[in-house]
Design an enzyme around this catalytic site. Structure first.
Site, mmCIF file in Angstrom:
data_model
loop_
_atom_site.group_PDB
_atom_site.id
_atom_site.type_symbol
_atom_site.label_atom_id
_atom_site.label_comp_id
_atom_site.label_asym_id
_atom_site.label_seq_id
_atom_site.Cartn_x
_atom_site.Cartn_y
_atom_site.Cartn_z
ATOM 1 N N ARG A 1 0.321 -1.234 -0.224
ATOM 2 C CA ARG A 1 0.532 0.147 0.250
ATOM 3 C C ARG A 1 0.594 1.293 0.361
ATOM 4 N NH1 ARG A 1 -4.279 0.514 4.750
ATOM 5 N NH2 ARG A 1 -2.692 0.639 6.193
ATOM 6 N N LYS B 1 -2.578 6.834 0.736
ATOM 7 C CA LYS B 1 -2.213 7.654 2.937
ATOM 8 C C LYS B 1 -1.608 8.503 2.721
ATOM 9 C CE LYS B 1 -1.596 4.556 7.290
ATOM 10 N NZ LYS B 1 -3.604 5.307 7.838
ATOM 11 N N GLU C 1 -16.069 6.805 5.844
ATOM 12 C CA GLU C 1 -15.602 6.045 7.163
ATOM 13 C C GLU C 1 -15.284 7.285 8.342
ATOM 14 O OE1 GLU C 1 -11.135 5.556 5.839
ATOM 15 O OE2 GLU C 1 -10.857 7.527 4.687
HETATM 16 N N1 PMP Z 1 -9.379 5.424 7.332
HETATM 17 C C1 PMP Z 1 -8.111 6.334 7.649
HETATM 18 C C2 PMP Z 1 -8.426 7.498 7.511
HETATM 19 C C3 PMP Z 1 -7.284 5.959 8.613
HETATM 20 O O1 PMP Z 1 -6.125 6.897 8.388
HETATM 21 C C4 PMP Z 1 -6.763 4.183 8.756
HETATM 22 C C5 PMP Z 1 -6.025 3.575 9.126
HETATM 23 N N2 PMP Z 1 -6.001 4.254 11.064
HETATM 24 C C6 PMP Z 1 -8.097 3.233 8.183
HETATM 25 C C7 PMP Z 1 -8.908 3.605 7.494
HETATM 26 C C8 PMP Z 1 -7.565 2.140 9.220
HETATM 27 O O2 PMP Z 1 -6.837 1.384 8.068
HETATM 28 P P1 PMP Z 1 -5.624 0.498 8.581
HETATM 29 O O3 PMP Z 1 -6.741 -1.134 8.879
HETATM 30 O O4 PMP Z 1 -4.641 -0.157 7.154
HETATM 31 O O5 PMP Z 1 -5.059 0.837 9.995
#
Ligand code: PMP
Length: 288
Positions: free
Chosen positions: A50, A149, A182
């Site tokens: 990622r 990200k 989200e």
């Molecule tokens: N959405 C956002 C905006 C995030 O920053 C994150 C990470 N904390 C997630 C969802 C969850 O992703 P992951 O399971 O890869 O941590």
């Protein structure tokens, strides 16, 4: 604490980023939040994949190969005797001049911090979170792909502040069309009639690594799961709701905007997912 900083392992007091670093000046950079459980870095390769895609999307050439990044992550854990914790991998555009232009930055800045994190007190894992919907919308995917990200989290930070003003620890962010995207740092899931449903990346969700784990768990446990557009109605009327994230892991949600969800306590599907997640993190992963 020892920090990996541009090829060296230094004391955290010496790990300093320049005021001319475009990561700081413009949020021009990318990161990963990664967990280590019992000496195993959870889904390291998925995180690095990622990360590479985030880099490609913002046209940032990573200074390290995947193997070198993996080694920097693992070695930072080893040097800190960290077997259980949270790792932050960051690459910024690097030091440049005061204009936006990324090509003024000769070399990216890379660092890895291996530390601890506790996002929510245990009582919320036992009893569930009460969350709110906030006015700040998720940035539209055609403005900034949510799959990247990046170091641009101001939008989510405003949402986090709005959640706090409303007395909640986490917030649902809607996209420009009013669908659930989200939470500020977590993916969101509802359970309806035994099925797990979560918004797609096209609705503004990050493709979370924990979210991907939930897809695997659902398959393993024979729980139907799919991506779909969700409205607040779907959350109000859900039997269960839960959030996932590397920091938060799997956490039940029992209220949205003061409305009780389902039975008002963590539900059986959430409990099964959480139970399976706890087992998986101990065995899946890269040994440091
Ligand atoms: N959405 C956002 C905006 C995030 O920053 C994150 C990470 N904390 C997630 C969802 C969850 O992703 P992951 O399971 O890869 O941590």
């Amino acid at each position: 604490m020892v920090v990996y900083f541009d090829g060296k392992y230094v004391d955290s007091s010496e790990a300093k980023v320049s005021v001319f670093d475009h990561g700081l000046l413009y949020g021009d950079g990318i990161f990963e939040g990664i967990r280590i459980y019992g000496g195993n870095v959870y889904r390291l390769d998925d995180h690095l994949e990622r990360f590479e895609m985030s880099a490609r999307a913002i046209m940032l050439t990573l200074p390290l190969t995947r193997a070198q990044l993996a080694e920097a992550v693992c070695e930072t854990c080893r040097r800190n005797n960290l077997n259980d914790g949270y790792i932050r991998l960051v690459v910024t555009r690097g030091v440049g001049d005061l204009g936006l232009a990324p090509w003024s930055c000769a070399n990216p800045t890379t660092f890895v911090i291996a530390s601890k994190i506790t996002l929510y007190p245990q009582e919320y894992y036992d009893n569930g979170l009460a969350i709110v919907t906030v006015p700040t919308r998720r940035i539209a995917p055609d403005a900034l792909p949510p799959t990247v990200k990046s170091l641009n989290y101001l939008n989510n930070i405003l949402a986090k502040i709005e959640a706090k003003q409303a007395g909640a620890l986490e917030a649902i962010m809607l996209n420009a069309q009013g669908y659930v995207a989200e939470c500020t740092a977590d993916n969101v899931f509802v359970v309806q009639k035994g099925e797990i449903i979560t918004p797609a990346a096209s609705a503004g969700a990050l493709k979370g690594i924990t979210r991907a784990t939930v897809f695997d768990i659902a398959k393993e446990l024979g729980i139907p799961m799919r991506e779909a557009d969700l409205t607040r109605y779907d959350v109000w009327c859900a039997d269960e709701c839960f959030l996932t994230g590397t920091g938060a892991e799997v956490i039940p949600v029992v209220k949205l905007d003061g409305r009780v969800i389902g039975a008002g306590k963590p539900g059986p599907v959430t409990a099964r997912v959480l139970g399976s997640f706890r087992k998986r993190v101990l065995v899946e992963g890269t040994r440091i």
